[in-house]
Design a protein around this motif. Structure first.
Motif, PDB file in Angstrom:
ATOM      1  N   HIS A   1       0.960  -1.379  -0.017  1.00 46.43           N
ATOM      2  CA  HIS A   1       0.072   0.008   0.158  1.00 46.43           C
ATOM      3  C   HIS A   1       0.951   1.190   0.107  1.00 46.43           C
TER       4      HIS A   1
ATOM      5  N   THR B   1       7.753   5.836  -5.068  1.00 47.21           N
ATOM      6  CA  THR B   1       8.706   7.003  -4.668  1.00 47.21           C
ATOM      7  C   THR B   1       8.233   7.969  -4.017  1.00 47.21           C
ATOM      8  N   GLY B   2       8.915   8.245  -2.737  1.00 53.76           N
ATOM      9  CA  GLY B   2       8.404   9.130  -1.535  1.00 53.76           C
ATOM     10  C   GLY B   2       9.086  10.643  -1.843  1.00 53.76           C
TER      11      GLY B   2
ATOM     12  N   ASP C   1      -0.353   3.355  11.487  1.00 47.06           N
ATOM     13  CA  ASP C   1      -0.083   4.383  10.321  1.00 47.06           C
ATOM     14  C   ASP C   1      -0.794   5.728  10.526  1.00 47.06           C
ATOM     15  N   PHE C   2      -1.653   5.869  11.497  1.00 47.21           N
ATOM     16  CA  PHE C   2      -2.070   7.171  11.740  1.00 47.21           C
ATOM     17  C   PHE C   2      -3.260   7.325  10.554  1.00 47.21           C
TER      18      PHE C   2
ATOM     19  N   ARG D   1      -4.154   2.935  -1.249  1.00 48.30           N
ATOM     20  CA  ARG D   1      -2.839   3.343  -0.611  1.00 48.30           C
ATOM     21  C   ARG D   1      -2.969   4.592   0.412  1.00 48.30           C
ATOM     22  N   HIS D   2      -1.975   4.396   1.525  1.00 49.47           N
ATOM     23  CA  HIS D   2      -2.252   5.239   2.690  1.00 49.47           C
ATOM     24  C   HIS D   2      -0.869   5.459   3.144  1.00 49.47           C
ATOM     25  N   TYR D   3       0.136   5.864   2.292  1.00 48.59           N
ATOM     26  CA  TYR D   3       1.588   6.166   2.569  1.00 48.59           C
ATOM     27  C   TYR D   3       1.332   7.783   3.218  1.00 48.59           C
ATOM     28  N   ARG D   4       2.326   8.255   3.719  1.00 49.61           N
ATOM     29  CA  ARG D   4       2.426   9.777   4.341  1.00 49.61           C
ATOM     30  C   ARG D   4       2.864  10.652   3.146  1.00 49.61           C
ATOM     31  N   LYS D   5       3.743  10.377   2.174  1.00 49.29           N
ATOM     32  CA  LYS D   5       4.120  11.223   1.286  1.00 49.29           C
ATOM     33  C   LYS D   5       4.516  10.406  -0.047  1.00 49.29           C
ATOM     34  N   SER D   6       4.496  11.129  -1.168  1.00 57.36           N
ATOM     35  CA  SER D   6       4.818  10.721  -2.447  1.00 57.36           C
ATOM     36  C   SER D   6       5.368  11.746  -3.419  1.00 57.36           C
TER      37      SER D   6
END
Lengths: 425, 425
Positions: A377, A381-382, B70-71, B148-153
């Motif tokens: 998930h 690339t961050g 993951d907040f 998707r639930h990342y903090r930045k991209s």
């Protein structure tokens, strides 16, 4: 590492009017336009894959306006983050986004950069208030309206956000209005070694859950730590390690330090080492910033290839273990270092540029790492961007409708497909 | 206050598949589509000015996923901010964006809402990680890729940012992935009265410059303060006033309180009153949240008309003085209350809905206030949106190229112009 392809010509415009006139000329003649800031990007964003004209914007290097009461500044594309922070030195303010390289701020906006301070201060995306953009045909767009530098708005579509991270494929950024922050009153740094990746990541999650306003929280695997020890003459334990930095008043820092130490100890940290003095702190962060060179020194004569991904923090231990197994299986030498508070990390791979077979393995590893992030998930690339090498991964990441929507936006703003062609999509 | 125009039909889809099928049907038939969350918007965003079908999304009210490590959380459009925070109660996390009304979170994303906590936690824009959107033709878009639930991209164009604040004119938001924050360990509140607007704003700037992480900092003019005293049985001095709230550990709060008090005193504050007990604090913030009703009570039988603008903080004293003079000159009754840490404030105007001449004066005042904000490098709306009433102001704010760019984006994503027509552009 991307094979650089030179443009047919380079221009050094001196002001936005020249950028506009040159862009209009190129566009009418069907010439590709490639914006260039400092060339510090890592995904081949400035390669002229279809030839064309490189717009080198470094001669436009003025700081156009500084509003200390409003915490904002306007910079031209030639202004780098270090130059800006030098200019701000006596203002009580600073610009915290720090990708490591002394990149141009407009270039950072173009690639969606972030770096070590993002966990507290956000990425460049969170710190751009307005952009002046020359559209492909030469028209001048102010994404938030000319001269505006408010802190928030609900007026119309977020054009600023659309251009941040568009990697020069929608227009040329000729000025950026940035949000500034109060310079930290006091800073302390620390290192902390752990028996496992899981323990380091668990500590990170607990520190964030405890609302400790950590300014930097960086993970180094044992290979990276070993390399930094040698290169930067440190004496840290060779183990999965966190580098931490805290900003605040003396009193606030005391509490942050204490809480963090408690959390890391409860997660089985081997050793906690505080660097309160400026010199000691500088040495530590110089080592972190020189991680790239430390990695290069592991295989003298080789070049470095850096790739980055970002996953939900809870999935970090999993992907880090996978990445290390993949490294081993591929027979490559590589280190892992990253912005663990954001779930973002880098692999720095050492490669002999003459060895095409090894180069192929490096590229295969980077693709596999991207796919592993997607499966958890995350994003391929961050902070480095898509550039040339991750276009297939982007398709897998956002799916058919996402890619089609992006293609429609690109076709709308750049109907002839001349803005930095071959990148992103 | 915008004359509501009903749609031709209302549908209550139960899931995203139904939204998609209904949208495809409406689009193929040339029927306008109007998304509806809680209807708490203030700029007429749900008026069916060209008839069509209202999509009431309140039956889709599930919390689909909560990832505490993951907040992040995923919510359907029927979930309001209060319902989410109730659900989060035992998780140690909360969702801080608070526009006052118990709005639907997807609706808040659609309008670009913010509110009292934005100075510390950001607006909804800063707290949306991903959106599920039904495009006008029925296609399903996940703005950051499905799940998707990342903090930045840095992967591709920021589609999430494009849909946040698009006011239902580009698609229907059917789920939002939001960023959560650690629940505050301790909270204290305070009020502070000043001899002038300038002194209150100067204090705000100094508090921000001192990096005091204030959670809320709200300005009430003396008319608003008087109304709140009467309506909420407070006993505050009738003067320009700041309402403050701080979040943190006991120890951190002690320092924040002390610094803030020193700063306000050095700016000539009359009186500083701390509310540390939960009950006292609740009473204070209940008064702030009931400011709308307090204002209404100033002219029983009248309706309220709220308008908002946002300017660089340093320009706040100037525009507040102008606004008060304009109010006087227009013969209208109005109060001023706002999120001074962001430079954002509201005028609540009391108007007899039967008095068309007074209504005309109210609208003229709102337009004038918008133009005053624009003249000071601000925006015509900090958080309410453009809706029906501020379309002309938006043109003045972003200029011809900005509007043309927004129109192109709209035409690309909604070629038949059926998504919430008549709004924003």
């Amino acid at each position: 590492m991307h094979r650089c392809q030179p443009p047919d010509a380079v221009v050094w415009p001196q002001n936005v009017e020249q950028v506009s006139q040159l862009a209009a000329l190129c566009y009418s003649q069907g010439m590709p336009i490639i914006p260039f800031g400092t060339g510090t990007g890592l995904e081949g964003g400035v390669c002229a894959v279809q030839g064309g004209v490189c717009f080198n914007l470094t001669h436009m290097d003025r700081i156009l306006a500084l509003n200390t009461e409003d915490f904002s500044v306007v910079v031209e594309p030639g202004v780098t983050r270090k130059a800006l922070n030098t200019h701000l030195r006596d203002s009580g303010l600073w610009f915290p986004v720090d990708p490591g390289a002394d990149a141009s701020l407009c270039g950072m906006a173009a690639t969606g950069a972030s770096g070590t301070n993002a966990v507290r201060y956000g990425t460049i995306r969170d710190n751009v208030l307005n952009l002046e953009v020359v559209l492909p045909g030469g028209q001048l767009l102010h994404t938030a309206g000319q001269g505006r530098h408010y802190r928030k708005s609900a007026a119309g579509y977020n054009l600023t956000g659309l251009f941040v991270g568009s990697e020069g494929t929608l227009g040329l950024i000729t000025a950026a209005t940035l949000r500034l922050h109060p310079a930290p009153e006091t800073t302390v740094a620390a290192t902390c070694a752990f028996p496992s990746v899981q323990a380091a990541v668990d500590s990170t999650v607990h520190i964030l859950q405890a609302a400790v306003p950590v300014a930097r929280i960086e993970f180094l695997d044992e290979v990276m730590m070993d390399a930094c020890n040698r290169h930067s003459k440190l004496d840290c334990r060779v183990a999965p390690t966190l580098f931490l930095e805290f900003h605040g008043s003396e009193q606030a820092l005391g509490e942050q330090v204490q809480r963090t130490e408690e959390i890391t100890q409860s997660n089985g940290a081997f050793h906690f080492s505080w660097a309160k003095e400026a010199e000691e702190r500088s040495q530590l962060w110089a080592a972190r910033h020189n991680a790239w060179y430390a990695a290069l020194a592991l295989r003298p004569g080789c070049k470095g290839y850096a790739t980055d991904v970002c996953v939900p923090i809870s999935r970090l231990p999993e992907i880090l273990v996978q990445a290390k197994e993949d490294l081993k299986a591929s027979g490559l030498t590589g280190t892992i270092v990253g912005h663990v508070g954001d779930g973002n990390f880098h692999c720095i791979l050492l490669v002999d540029p003459e060895d095409t077979e090894e180069l192929r393995r490096v590229e295969a590893f980077a693709q596999q790492l991207g796919r592993r992030a997607l499966a958890l998930h995350g994003t391929c690339t961050g902070e480095h961007g898509i550039g040339l090498g991750k276009r297939q991964l982007l398709q897998e990441e956002v799916g058919a409708v996402g890619i089609e929507t992006m293609r429609q936006l690109k076709a709308t703003l750049d109907p002839r497909g001349l803005m930095n062609p071959g990148k992103v999509l």
